[in-house]
Enzyme design. Structure first.
Site, mmCIF file in Angstrom:
data_model
loop_
_atom_site.group_PDB
_atom_site.id
_atom_site.type_symbol
_atom_site.label_atom_id
_atom_site.label_comp_id
_atom_site.label_asym_id
_atom_site.label_seq_id
_atom_site.Cartn_x
_atom_site.Cartn_y
_atom_site.Cartn_z
ATOM 1 N N ARG A 184 -66.957 76.552 -27.577
ATOM 2 C CA ARG A 184 -67.572 75.613 -26.628
ATOM 3 C C ARG A 184 -68.074 76.309 -25.368
ATOM 4 N NH1 ARG A 184 -63.066 73.731 -23.104
ATOM 5 N NH2 ARG A 184 -61.131 74.619 -23.896
ATOM 6 N N GLU A 224 -54.369 69.658 -31.151
ATOM 7 C CA GLU A 224 -55.624 70.376 -30.935
ATOM 8 C C GLU A 224 -56.052 71.138 -32.185
ATOM 9 O OE1 GLU A 224 -55.213 72.329 -26.727
ATOM 10 O OE2 GLU A 224 -53.228 72.024 -27.601
ATOM 11 N N HIS A 265 -59.601 81.554 -6.246
ATOM 12 C CA HIS A 265 -59.082 81.040 -4.991
ATOM 13 C C HIS A 265 -60.127 80.252 -4.210
ATOM 14 C CE1 HIS A 265 -55.560 84.143 -4.927
ATOM 15 N NE2 HIS A 265 -55.478 83.246 -5.882
ATOM 16 N N CYS A 281 -56.787 63.342 -24.104
ATOM 17 C CA CYS A 281 -56.678 64.049 -22.818
ATOM 18 C C CYS A 281 -57.854 64.965 -22.496
ATOM 19 C CB CYS A 281 -55.410 64.901 -22.804
ATOM 20 S SG CYS A 281 -53.891 63.966 -22.835
#
Length: 760
Positions: free
Chosen positions: A650, A616, A374, A687
């Site tokens: 990654r 992917e 948040h 993307c």
């Protein structure tokens, strides 16, 4: 409550013990002498043969500081690693342990120097302050003793007082230390995760809540309940005033986050637990802190960022409530803060960030934090650079230190030299000049010097990203991550709520393309709406379209909402992490069933519907001849694609720079996909992160990719690169470079750009 000898140990007994402890700690004598008396007093009062205090050293080792019952020679000699033995287990879990037969516990470890082999039972609690475990308090008995819940609570209360008294005596400050010791005055470099991009330099301001509780046991529980309820009312009123402030009053996910945060102030379970603690004999502030400690212990055991964010909100509210109870000023006074400040904290709640003047706040660095937390959402709304998961930042930095925050690489420089500061300031100025140059091409088309059109799109996941669509000159949204708004809600939104979200996105896009990726959850984005399972390799586990096909009702509701939102307009739907053509066919069949349902009900359908797959998983590339005739478009998810190609996580820091996305292997793979997509006339969009970095984007264009979707702030820079580029000679050069056996061709591409004045 009665101990083994019949001695009363109820709340009256604990009040007596706490008063004696306070008097003792305030008395004369060395810290060691007073600690020795403390353990003796606790052992007598709780009727235990052993009482020991262990203090945390360097964040990972517990040192025996005082004992009654163990061998005196072990004091300051015995050191136990966190998670070693039962004492280490208590510190690691930040939770109490009470065992009638301690030696049968699998974590039991025998230390010959203590002489504790004769003691059968053990009860221990963490000594905590400000969310940190400062040590462990332990009592032991020779016989098997079944410690009651009330006895555990008494020891927890004693530990709370002990933490405040020890900290006030500066004993913990003098002994806990940091791994670097005096090395803390030397320059340092830490790495973290970028939560909001940006560059900043300023003065470190550690987030201090300034909360010290001196009165733990209530003399009048009814009066304490009245104090608690009064402070709750004051806090709610103050939160309402905060929500009305101009910088957060506008609509967006940050507004929803803050309103949800405000709702937590009325959470019945939280309120009930605090009231129960007061009725049990604690003061209002001690009750709040007790519930906070329990909340923090729960946070330590939870990996799901969604649930951690909610528990962090309760922790933040607890601190805010303590400020009202103790009459502390919540809003940090401007005169006490430097003009250019970098806020340092273990973690922050969304409202705590607003306690600081945004005009002085240059950046925030957190020990914890996540992109969907948040506080990160509010920071993005306020355009404050933020780095999270920066291990060691709270112990390595000191108030007043000069700090450089590189919100592009995730690097934090502590106490940099004058030369480094000067260089960074010049880099910031150069970056600003470069941005001005990039802004000059904002309204110009992304066309290369030899006439090749490149479509530039943005990635989005929150309403606050949408203004960049117009400001940045992008042609649409190439990837809208539908899961992000769901991660800030308490339950899976129904069809109407989802319809409202998607309608607002399409309205803001004003006719430009929006590609909605269906829910990509699972892995590290497990929502609490269904029962997830721990997985050893979550990135390659039950996630994305796999969940959608296994739980078709969830996917169908989302598809139904998308159809409703796009009624009369264009709709583009993309399914994530498709592994084979059969999965794509199954997902498309669910969409067709929803289309047929809408027709049967006579509802208005979108003007046109385009369906694509996100590539992917490398296995899907081997089925492109079968997939492409079924698709309206394909998108490359380069982040996952690269990690799957190299079998390298990654997010693993040891592998972060080991494999390069500009390796001949990756680019050869991409070039072959682009060739097949072109042959079938299917648009291909990149993307992932590659599309937003000019060198990588240049390589993608050279491999035949003509559509790039990226973070909004990258549009100008990539457009400048495209407009300075000649594609035909670049393709020839890349064709030659891909024959090299090199680990990466990054430097060759940089040299290519430099020789031709291509801005990268």
């Amino acid at each position: 409550m009665t101990g083994p000898s019949g001695t009363d140990h109820g709340w009256a007994g604990s009040r007596r013990l706490l008063r004696l402890l306070r008097d003792l700690m305030k008395g004369s004598g060395s810290s060691q002498t007073r600690l020795d008396k403390v353990v003796d007093l606790i052992a007598q009062d709780i009727v235990a043969e052993v009482c020991s205090i262990y203090v945390m050293r360097a964040g990972s080792v517990l040192e025996l500081f005082a004992t009654k019952g163990l061998k005196p020679a072990a004091v300051h000699k015995l050191r136990i690693r966190v998670n070693q033995g039962l004492v280490g287990l208590i510190a690691a879990q930040a939770r109490p342990v009470a065992l009638a037969d301690a030696q049968s516990h699998p974590n039991f470890a025998y230390f010959p120097e203590t002489g504790e082999e004769v003691y059968q039972s053990l009860m221990g609690v963490p000594i905590m302050r400000g969310g940190r475990v400062l040590g462990v308090l332990v009592v032991q008995n020779r016989t098997q003793r079944n410690y009651t819940e009330e006895e555990v609570e008494v020891l927890e209360t004693v530990a709370m007082v002990l933490a405040e008294l020890l900290a006030g005596d500066r004993l913990l400050d003098l002994t806990a230390g940091t791994p670097g010791g005096e090395g803390g005055v030397m320059p340092g470099r830490l790495s973290g995760m970028v939560l909001n991009e940006g560059l900043a330099i300023g003065t470190a301001v550690p987030h201090q809540r300034g909360i010290v509780i001196t009165q733990v046991v209530a003399e009048d529980p009814d009066a304490e309940l009245a104090r608690l309820d009064g402070a709750l009312g004051e806090m709610r009123d103050a939160l309402d005033v905060m929500l009305a402030r101009s910088e957060v009053a506008r609509d967006g996910e940050h507004r929803e986050v803050l309103e949800t945060y405000r709702m937590f102030a009325d959470d019945r379970g939280w309120l009930r637990r605090m009231h129960d603690a007061v009725r049990g004999g604690l003061t209002a502030e001690a009750a709040v802190q007790k519930i906070q400690n329990e909340t923090r212990a729960r946070m330590a055991a939870i990996k799901d960022p969604y649930l951690r964010a909610r528990l962090a909100d309760l922790d933040d509210l607890g601190n805010r409530l303590l400020h009202h109870l103790l009459r502390l000023d919540e809003r940090k006074r401007d005169e006490d803060l430097p003009a250019d400040m970098v806020l340092i904290a273990a973690d922050l709640g969304p409202a705590e960030l607003l306690d600081y003047d945004p005009g002085r706040l240059r950046a925030v660095v957190l020990e914890h934090g996540a992109p969907t937390s948040h506080v990160a959402i509010v920071a993005r709304a306020l355009q404050i650079p933020m780095i999270g998961r920066c291990a060691g930042i709270t112990t390595e930095v000191r108030e007043g230190d000069q700090v450089i925050v590189d919100g592009e690489t995730g690097q934090v420089l502590l106490r940099p030299s004058e030369a480094v500061c000067a260089g960074f300031v010049e880099s910031m100025a150069a970056k600003e000049r470069q941005k001005e140059a990039f802004r000059a091409v904002r309204d110009l088309p992304a066309v290369s010097r030899d006439g090749v059109d490149v479509t530039l799109l943005i990635n989005a996941g929150l309403m606050i990203d949408l203004p960049h669509l117009e400001e940045g000159g992008a042609e649409g949204i190439g990837l809208y991550r539908t899961e992000v708004p769901f991660m800030i809600r308490d339950s899976f939104p129904d069809v109407q709520t989802q319809t409202d979200i998607y309608s607002r996105i399409l309205d803001a896009a004003a006719g430009k393309t929006v590609v909605f990726r269906t829910l990509d959850v699972g892995g590290d984005k497990v929502l609490p709406y269904w029962g997830g399972h721990d997985e050893e390799n979550p990135a390659m586990g039950w996630r994305a379209i796999r969940i959608g096909l296994d739980r078709p009702a969830l996917l169908r509701r989302q598809l139904r909402a998308l159809l409703h939102a796009a009624a009369g307009r264009s709709l583009s739907v993309m399914f994530p992490m498709v592994s084979d053509v059969a999965e794509f066919d199954a997902a498309r069949e669910l969409l067709q069933r929803e289309i047929d349902r809408e027709r049967a009900f006579g509802d208005r359908l979108p003007a046109d519907i385009r369906v694509g797959a996100m590539l992917e998983v490398p296995a899907l590339a081997l089925q492109l001849p079968q997939l492409l005739p079924r698709c309206d478009f394909v998108s490359l998810g380069t982040n996952d694609l690269v990690q799957f190609l190299f079998a390298a996580d990654r997010n693993n820091p040891r592998l972060a720079r080991r494999y390069d996305s500009l390796s001949p292997a990756v680019l050869t793979f991409v070039r072959d996909i682009a060739r097949q997509a072109a042959e079938h006339g299917v648009p291909l969009t990149a993307c992932g992160e590659m599309a937003g970095h000019p060198v990588e984007a240049m390589a993608l264009v050279g491999c035949g990719v003509r559509r790039l979707s990226m973070a909004p702030q990258a549009i100008d820079q990539v457009k400048s690169m495209v407009r300075a580029l000649e594609v035909a000679p670049l393709q020839d050069s890349i064709k030659q470079l891909l024959t090299l056996p090199d680990h990466s061709i990054r430097e060759q591409l940089r040299s290519y750009a430099s020789d031709r004045d291509i801005p990268i």
